[in-house]
Design a protein around this motif. Structure first.
Motif, mmCIF file in Angstrom:
data_model
loop_
_atom_site.group_PDB
_atom_site.id
_atom_site.type_symbol
_atom_site.label_atom_id
_atom_site.label_comp_id
_atom_site.label_asym_id
_atom_site.label_seq_id
_atom_site.Cartn_x
_atom_site.Cartn_y
_atom_site.Cartn_z
ATOM 1 N N LEU A 37 5.799 -5.067 9.777
ATOM 2 C CA LEU A 37 4.878 -4.653 10.604
ATOM 3 C C LEU A 37 5.418 -4.987 11.940
ATOM 4 O O LEU A 37 5.044 -3.990 13.024
ATOM 5 C CB LEU A 37 3.587 -5.153 10.396
ATOM 6 C CG LEU A 37 2.966 -4.797 9.205
ATOM 7 C CD1 LEU A 37 1.468 -5.692 9.026
ATOM 8 C CD2 LEU A 37 2.292 -3.475 9.403
ATOM 9 N N ILE A 38 5.876 -5.956 12.346
ATOM 10 C CA ILE A 38 6.547 -6.348 13.525
ATOM 11 C C ILE A 38 7.547 -5.177 13.990
ATOM 12 O O ILE A 38 7.724 -4.951 15.049
ATOM 13 C CB ILE A 38 7.131 -7.829 13.640
ATOM 14 C CG1 ILE A 38 5.851 -8.812 13.370
ATOM 15 C CG2 ILE A 38 7.832 -8.009 14.990
ATOM 16 C CD1 ILE A 38 6.313 -10.181 13.343
ATOM 17 N N ALA A 39 8.533 -5.086 13.024
ATOM 18 C CA ALA A 39 9.745 -3.978 13.386
ATOM 19 C C ALA A 39 8.854 -2.700 13.719
ATOM 20 O O ALA A 39 9.375 -2.126 14.596
ATOM 21 C CB ALA A 39 10.578 -4.006 11.965
ATOM 22 N N ALA B 295 10.396 5.394 -1.169
ATOM 23 C CA ALA B 295 10.182 6.863 -0.777
ATOM 24 C C ALA B 295 8.558 6.824 -0.395
ATOM 25 O O ALA B 295 8.396 7.487 0.631
ATOM 26 C CB ALA B 295 10.228 7.709 -2.002
ATOM 27 N N VAL B 296 7.828 6.255 -0.824
ATOM 28 C CA VAL B 296 6.384 6.117 -0.221
ATOM 29 C C VAL B 296 6.342 5.593 1.006
ATOM 30 O O VAL B 296 5.781 5.884 2.006
ATOM 31 C CB VAL B 296 5.410 5.443 -1.112
ATOM 32 C CG1 VAL B 296 4.294 5.277 -0.448
ATOM 33 C CG2 VAL B 296 5.319 6.344 -2.558
ATOM 34 N N LEU B 297 7.075 4.623 1.102
ATOM 35 C CA LEU B 297 7.051 3.625 2.532
ATOM 36 C C LEU B 297 7.775 4.549 3.480
ATOM 37 O O LEU B 297 7.228 4.472 4.740
ATOM 38 C CB LEU B 297 8.107 2.247 2.508
ATOM 39 C CG LEU B 297 8.108 1.475 3.402
ATOM 40 C CD1 LEU B 297 6.741 0.954 3.515
ATOM 41 C CD2 LEU B 297 8.846 0.290 3.114
ATOM 42 N N THR B 298 8.876 5.343 3.089
ATOM 43 C CA THR B 298 9.145 6.477 4.277
ATOM 44 C C THR B 298 8.245 7.324 4.702
ATOM 45 O O THR B 298 8.134 7.681 5.756
ATOM 46 C CB THR B 298 10.562 7.072 3.427
ATOM 47 O OG1 THR B 298 11.460 5.899 3.160
ATOM 48 C CG2 THR B 298 11.143 8.116 4.656
ATOM 49 N N LEU B 299 7.474 7.828 3.590
ATOM 50 C CA LEU B 299 6.383 8.811 3.778
ATOM 51 C C LEU B 299 5.662 8.141 5.010
ATOM 52 O O LEU B 299 5.045 8.721 5.905
ATOM 53 C CB LEU B 299 5.646 9.309 2.653
ATOM 54 C CG LEU B 299 4.711 10.248 2.760
ATOM 55 C CD1 LEU B 299 5.204 11.674 3.586
ATOM 56 C CD2 LEU B 299 4.041 10.776 1.681
ATOM 57 N N LEU C 172 14.147 -0.377 11.829
ATOM 58 C CA LEU C 172 13.491 -0.243 10.764
ATOM 59 C C LEU C 172 14.161 -0.271 9.588
ATOM 60 O O LEU C 172 13.710 -0.795 8.625
ATOM 61 C CB LEU C 172 13.590 1.387 10.608
ATOM 62 C CG LEU C 172 12.162 2.131 11.412
ATOM 63 C CD1 LEU C 172 12.270 3.645 11.569
ATOM 64 C CD2 LEU C 172 10.947 1.557 10.839
ATOM 65 N N GLY C 173 15.731 -0.381 9.478
ATOM 66 C CA GLY C 173 16.461 -0.594 8.332
ATOM 67 C C GLY C 173 16.319 -2.328 7.847
ATOM 68 O O GLY C 173 16.200 -2.604 6.822
ATOM 69 N N LEU C 174 16.230 -3.156 8.659
ATOM 70 C CA LEU C 174 16.047 -4.518 8.598
ATOM 71 C C LEU C 174 14.578 -4.705 7.927
ATOM 72 O O LEU C 174 14.557 -5.410 6.987
ATOM 73 C CB LEU C 174 16.151 -5.525 9.919
ATOM 74 C CG LEU C 174 17.563 -5.408 10.413
ATOM 75 C CD1 LEU C 174 17.579 -6.222 11.830
ATOM 76 C CD2 LEU C 174 18.637 -6.074 9.566
ATOM 77 N N GLY C 175 13.814 -4.105 8.628
ATOM 78 C CA GLY C 175 12.386 -4.477 8.101
ATOM 79 C C GLY C 175 11.943 -3.738 6.770
ATOM 80 O O GLY C 175 11.604 -4.182 5.710
ATOM 81 N N MET C 176 12.492 -2.540 6.500
ATOM 82 C CA MET C 176 12.214 -1.761 5.185
ATOM 83 C C MET C 176 13.402 -2.532 4.147
ATOM 84 O O MET C 176 13.243 -2.415 2.940
ATOM 85 C CB MET C 176 12.550 -0.225 5.460
ATOM 86 C CG MET C 176 11.585 0.153 6.389
ATOM 87 S SD MET C 176 11.992 2.055 6.682
ATOM 88 C CE MET C 176 11.307 2.762 4.841
ATOM 89 N N VAL D 124 13.929 8.301 7.518
ATOM 90 C CA VAL D 124 15.145 8.614 6.408
ATOM 91 C C VAL D 124 16.406 7.715 6.532
ATOM 92 O O VAL D 124 16.786 7.059 5.927
ATOM 93 C CB VAL D 124 15.524 9.950 6.165
ATOM 94 C CG1 VAL D 124 16.794 10.038 5.141
ATOM 95 C CG2 VAL D 124 14.165 10.770 5.489
ATOM 96 N N ALA D 125 16.608 7.617 7.973
ATOM 97 C CA ALA D 125 17.847 6.825 8.330
ATOM 98 C C ALA D 125 17.674 5.653 8.164
ATOM 99 O O ALA D 125 18.356 4.624 7.564
ATOM 100 C CB ALA D 125 18.184 7.125 9.714
ATOM 101 N N GLY D 126 16.381 5.130 8.702
ATOM 102 C CA GLY D 126 15.818 3.607 8.290
ATOM 103 C C GLY D 126 15.820 3.201 6.986
ATOM 104 O O GLY D 126 16.255 2.068 6.548
ATOM 105 N N SER D 127 15.476 4.193 6.074
ATOM 106 C CA SER D 127 15.161 3.752 4.866
ATOM 107 C C SER D 127 16.469 3.728 3.864
ATOM 108 O O SER D 127 16.939 2.861 3.023
ATOM 109 C CB SER D 127 14.458 4.454 3.931
ATOM 110 O OG SER D 127 14.648 6.013 4.044
#
Length: 854
Positions: A359-361, A448-452, A98-102, A406-409
Motif C-alpha cells: 500500500l505504501i509503494a 495476475a489478480v494483483l496486477t489487474l 511496484l516490483g518491491l511491493g508486489m 505488468v513490468a512491476g509484477s
C-alpha cells in the motif's frame, strides 16, 4: 411478429448480440434490406434470410471490433512505451517501487498458500481430525490420547469412519552400511484407513500385525526404497534391521505419502490390545476420519459424552469425582490445525505486514502518477479539443497503467523468488509443509489478480485527474503560475498521510516484536550452554533389555568420554532441555496428603547420571547430588527441580516441576523406559564439534550397531529455541524499514515538488523581506503538518490492529506505551529530515532568478 417489418424476436436478438457502437446502424441496414428482400423474394424468404443475418453478422462485427481494439491497444502501447523511454527516471522508480511491493506480497502469499491454504494430500482431507484432551481443573491442555482410550472410542463412538494412534520416533538402522538413526513412525494399522492410503508396492499394515505378539513387519517410504534398495522390485519379503530386530518388508508407500512428515522412512505397527482394559498414558497423538456429514464439533460432543464412562472402563485411573475435579474434556479439531497451528498467526501477520508495504509503494506510485498527470494536463486538454474521444483517452491511461503493472509484477516475481529462498533459509526449522512452498498456479493467479487491481487503480488516477481538463482552464492555471492546483495538492497530501499511517503501523508491529525478542534473549535457560556438545544415543531393547544393561553401557561410554583430552565433564539425561515436554506423571509427597478424588500435581520425569548437572553448569540449591552409589544400591534417591529452574519445553513457556531419577531406579519404580534413549552433554575446553569424530569412534568401538544422533552444541539448541521469534522480528523489521523509507521518500517528494512549484511565491516573499529562517520554517511546517495527521491516523490504526499480534508477543503487551511513543518520535524525526532537505533548498533561493522564472 411484426407483419410490416423484420421478425420482432430476430431484431431483438440481432440488437442484443451486436457491438453497442454499431447496433443502431446494423439494425437500420438490416431493416432496409428486409424490405427489399420482401419485394423481390417474398416475406417467407425474407424472414429466413434475416434470421441468417442474426446468426452470422454479430460474429463478424465482433471480430472486426476485437481487431480494431487490438490495433488501438497496440498503438497506445507503443505510444506509452515511447513516453516511458523519454522519462527513464520516472519509469525506473515506478517499476522498482511496484516490483518491491508486489514481490514481497507474492513471496509471503506463496508461504501462506503452501502452508495454510493448500489442502492436505489425502482424499477428503477436510474430514481428518485430531483428538486431544484437556484437564481444565489442572490448567493442562493439548494432551494426546492413550491406548485404552483408542480402544474405548473405537467401540463406543459413532462419529468416525476410523480412528488411529501414531508416534513419530527415531530408530537405529543397521545392516545397510554404518549404523545410523532414521525417522520412523509407529502407527496403528487403522491409520492407513483414516488417510485412505494404499501401498504402491505390496500392502499396508493389517490389524493382525497391530496387536501384542504380532509379526515384526515394516512399510517403506518411496525415498527409503530408492536410496537403500535402488527401487528393487523384489523388495517384498526382504528384511530391515531396526533397533536390533529384523522387520519383514510388506509394502512401499507412494512418493507423495509423507505422514506425519516427509522425513519418515519407515512405518512400524503400534501394538494395541483390542481386548485390553489398561488405560496406559496420554502419550499417543490420535488421528481420525469423521463420518460424512459429521462436523468436528459434533464428534467432540459425542466423545465428551463418553468422558463420564471413563470411571466404568478405567476404574483404576478415574473416579467420577476425579474426572470432575480435573475437568477432563475432549477436544476434536481439524488435523490441519495441528500442523500449522503455531505458525498460522505469524504468517497472517506477515502477509498483512507486506500488504501495508504494498500500500505504501502504491501510494508512492500514485503520487508519481499524479505529478505526471498534472504535467500532461495541457497535452490532454489539447488532444480533447482536437477531437480525441473520452474512450480513446481512457484507453491510453489504462494501457499505460497496464504496462507499469505488468513490468512491476514481472520484477515482483523475480524478487519473490529471492525472498522465498531467504524465508526458507532464515525461517524456523519447524516451519511446516516447506516442500509445498513455491510459485505454483495459485500464486501466479494471485499475482495476475494483483496486477489487474493495480492496473485499474493506477489507470483511474490520471483519468480522474484530467477528466474535465479544458484548454482554457489549463492556460488560465498556467498563467497563474500554479499548475499544481489545490485539488492535486490535496490528493498527494492524502496519499502521504496514508504512507505515514501505514509506516506507523509497520513500525509499531516491528517494535513490539523487537521488544519481545529482547525479552526472550533475557530468559535464562537454567543451564550454561557455552562449550557443551550434545547428542543422543539409543540402545535397542533387543540387545539391552534390562535397565542394568543400559546403565552399564552409558556409564562405560561416559567414562571414555571423560577421559578424552579437552573434556571437562560429561553426563546423560533421558531428554535434553529445550527438546520438548517429556514424560508426565502425577506425584504424591509424603506428609502432604491430598483428597483421594483429587488429581495430584503433575511433574516431568527424567533419568540422569551424576555428572549431568556438572556438565550443564546446573548448581545444587539444597541437599545433595545423585551419586553412582544411588544407582548401584537402588537407593530410591531422587532430585527435584525448582519450578523455575531449567526450561525443558521451550524458552517462552514456564517450566514445570521435574523429578530426576538415577539410571538404575529404586525398587518398585517402573520408569526404566526412560533410559532407552539418552541425551549426552559433554562440557569441553576446546571447540565442542571438534570432538565429534572421536566420539563416533568410541561409540563404534563399543557397539557398531549403535548410531550417534542429533549432534549439536547446546548453544545452537538455545539459538534454535529463539529462532521463531527472531524470524518474525527479522521479517517485520525488514518490512518496517522498507515502509519507513518509502514513506519518507513519499513525503520528501511531495514537499520538494510543492516547494518547486512555489518558487516564484518564495522569491516574492524573500524580495519583500522574508529571511531564510522564515522560508525554511514555512516549508518544514507544511511537511510536518501532513506528518502530524499521518501520525494521528497511524497511532489509532496501530492501537486497533496491534491486538492481533498478542499471540506472537512474549512478556510484552500489544499496546505497549513505550513502543508506541518511541515509534512516533522516530517517525517524526525521519519526517523532519525528509521535510528539512527541500526546506533548506528553498531557503537558498535567489529572489531575482525566482522572479525571472515566473
Amino acid at each position: 411478429m411484426n407483419p410490416d417489418g423484420p421478425p420482432r424476436l430476430a431484431a431483438r436478438l440481432l440488437g442484443f448480440f451486436c457491438p453497442p457502437r454499431q447496433r443502431d446502424e446494423v439494425l437500420g441496414d438490416a431493416a432496409e434490406n428486409y424490405e427489399l428482400q420482401v419485394r423481390h423474394f417474398g416475406r417467407r424468404e425474407a424472414r429466413r434470410r434475416y434470421w441468417t443475418q442474426v446468426a452470422t453478422t454479430p460474429g463478424w462485427l465482433w471480430w472486426e471490433e476485437v481487431g480494431t481494439m487490438t490495433t488501438t491497444i497496440l498503438q497506445e502501447a507503443k505510444q506509452a512505451l515511447r513516453g516511458y523511454m523519454k522519462s527513464p527516471a520516472f519509469t525506473a522508480i515506478t517499476v522498482l517501487t511496484l516490483g518491491l511491493g508486489m514481490g514481497a506480497v507474492t513471496a509471503i502469499f506463496s508461504v501462506v498458500d503452501g502452508v495454510l491454504l493448500e489442502s492436505l494430500p489425502y482424499p477428503n482431507a477436510e474430514r481428518l481430525v485430531s483428538i486431544q484432551h484437556n484437564a481444565t481443573g489442572m490448567d493442562i491442555v493439548g494432551m494426546p490420547s492413550a491406548r485404552g482410550l483408542h480402544v474405548f472410542y473405537s467401540e463406543a463412538s459413532r462419529s468416525f469412519d476410523a480412528l488411529s494412534l501414531y508416534s513419530a520416533r527415531t530408530g537405529t538402522l543397521t545392516g545397510l552400511g554404518d549404523a545410523r538413526r532414521i525417522s520412523t513412525a509407529y502407527v496403528t494399522p487403522s491409520l492407513f484407513d483414516v488417510l485412505s492410503a494404499q501401498a504402491a508396492v505390496g500392502r499396508v499394515l493389517t490389524d493382525e500385525e497391530g496387536v501384542p505378539g504380532g509379526p515384526a513387519v515394516v512399510v517403506l517410504s518411496d525415498g527409503f526404497w530408492s536410496r537403500e534398495f535402488g527401487r528393487d522390485q523384489e523388495i517384498l519379503g526382504r528384511t530391515v534391521q531396526l533397533d536390533g530386530t529384523a522387520h519383514e518388508v510388506v509394502g512401499v508407500m507412494p512418493p507423495d505419502f509423507a505422514f506425519p512428515d516427509p522425513s519418515v522412512a519407515l512405518w512400524v505397527p503400534l501394538r494395541v490390545d483390542p481386548a485390553g482394559t489398561q488405560f496406559g498414558g496420554f502419550n499417543y497423538p490420535a488421528l481420525a476420519r469423521v463420518r460424512q456429514g459429521v462436523t468436528p464439533e459434533a464428534a467432540q460432543a459425542d466423545l465428551n459424552g463418553l468422558v463420564g464412562r471413563f470411571s466404568e472402563r478405567f476404574p483404576e485411573v478415574f473416579t467420577p469425582e476425579r474426572i470432575a475435579n480435573a475437568g477432563i474434556e475432549v477436544d476434536v479439531h481439524a488435523y490441519i490445525d495441528d500442523i500449522v497451528g503455531e505458525v498460522r498467526p505469524v504468517l497472517w501477520v506477515l502477509l498483512a505486514t507486506v500488504g501495508f508495504v504494498l500500500l505504501i509503494a502504491c501510494a508512492n506510485v500514485a503520487n508519481l502518477l499524479l505529478v505526471r498527470a498534472e504535467s500532461r494536463s495541457k497535452e490532454v486538454a489539447i488532444r480533447a479539443a482536437l477531437g480525441a474521444s473520452r474512450d480513446h483517452l481512457m484507453a491510453r491511461y489504462f494501457t499505460e497503467s497496464l504496462l507499469l503493472a505488468v513490468a512491476g509484477s514481472g520484477l515482483g516475481l523475480l524478487v519473490s523468488v529471492g525472498l522465498l529462498d531467504f524465508l526458507v533459509a532464515q525461517g524456523p526449522r519447524n516451519l511446516p509443509r516447506l516442500e509445498q512452498i513455491g510459485l505454483d498456479s495459485s500464486v501466479l493467479a494471485f499475482t495476475a489478480v494483483l496486477t489487474l487491481l493495480v492496473t485499474l487503480v493506477f489507470g483511474a488516477i490520471p483519468a480522474l485527474r484530467n477528466r474535465r481538463a479544458s484548454v482554457a482552464e489549463v492556460i488560465r492555471d498556467s498563467s497563474r503560475g500554479n499548475t499544481a492546483g489545490r485539488q492535486g495538492l490535496r490528493a498527494r497530501s492524502v496519499l502521504v498521510v496514508g504512507q505515514v499511517a501505514f509506516a506507523m503501523v509497520l513500525l509499531v508491529g516491528s517494535g513490539l516484536t523487537l521488544k519481545s525478542f529482547w525479552a526472550v534473549q533475557q530468559v535464562e535457560p537454567g543451564f550454561e550452554a557455552a562449550d557443551v556438545l550434545s547428542f543422543y544415543v539409543a540402545l535397542p531393547e533387543s540387545s539391552y533389555p534390562e535397565a542394568e544393561d543400559r546403565a552399564l553401557f552409558h556409564q562405560g561410554l561416559l567414562e571414555r568420554l571423560e577421559a578424552m583430552p579437552g573434556v571437562r565433564a560429561a553426563g546423560v539425561i533421558s531428554r535434553l532441555p529445550l527438546w520438548g515436554m517429556g514424560e508426565l506423571d502425577p506425584i504424591l509427597v509424603d506428609g502432604q496428603p491430598i483428597d483421594p478424588d483429587a488429581i495430584p500435581p503433575i511433574v516431568e520425569m527424567r533419568a540422569v547420571s551424576p555428572g549431568y548437572f556438572k556438565a550443564m553448569g546446573i548448581e545444587l540449591q539444597a541437599g545433595r547430588m545423585l551419586t553412582q552409589a544411588d544407582a548401584d544400591t537402588r537407593s530410591g534417591a531422587v532430585m527435584v527441580s525448582r519450578q523455575e529452574d531449567v526450561h525443558n519445553e521451550s524458552l517462552t513457556k514456564a517450566p514445570i516441576g521435574t523429578i530426576y531419577y538415577p539410571l538404575i531406579m529404586g525398587d518398585g519404580v517402573n520408569r526404566t523406559y526412560l533410559t532407552r534413549t539418552m541425551g549426552y552433554t559433554v562440557r569441553t575446553a576446546v571447540e565442542p564439534t571438534s570432538l565429534v569424530p572421536a566420539v563416533r569412534g568410541i561409540l563404534a568401538d563399543m557397539d557398531p550397531s549403535i548410531a550417534l544422533a542429533d549432534v549439536s552444541t547446546m548453544a545452537a539448541r538455545v539459538q534454535r529455541a529463539r529462532a521463531p521469534m527472531a524470524f518474525t522480528m527479522l521479517a517485520l523489521g525488514l518490512a518496517a524499514v522498507v515502509g519507513l523509507l518509502l514513506g519518507a521518500i513519499g513525503l520528501y517528494g511531495v514537499v520538494s515538488h510543492v516547494t518547486g512549484q512555489r518558487t516564484q511565491e518564495i522569491g516574492v516573499r524573500m524580495a519583500l523581506g522574508a529571511d531564510n529562517g522564515r522560508v525554511r520554517r514555512m516549508v518544514v511546517a507544511q511537511g510536518m503538518g501532513v506528518t502530524a495527521v499521518g501520525l494521528v491516523v497511524g497511532l489509532g490504526a496501530a492501537f486497533g490492529l496491534s491486538r492481533f499480534m498478542q499471540a506472537l508477543l512474549f512478556q510484552v503487551e500489544a499496546n505497549d506505551a513505550f513502543t508506541f511513543t518511541s515509534v512516533a518520535v522516530a517517525l517524526f524525526l525521519v519526517s523532519l529530515v525528509a521535510s528539512w532537505i527541500p526546506a533548506a533548498r528553498a531557503a537558498s533561493t535567489d529572489p531575482v532568478r525566482a522572479l525571472r522564472r515566473g
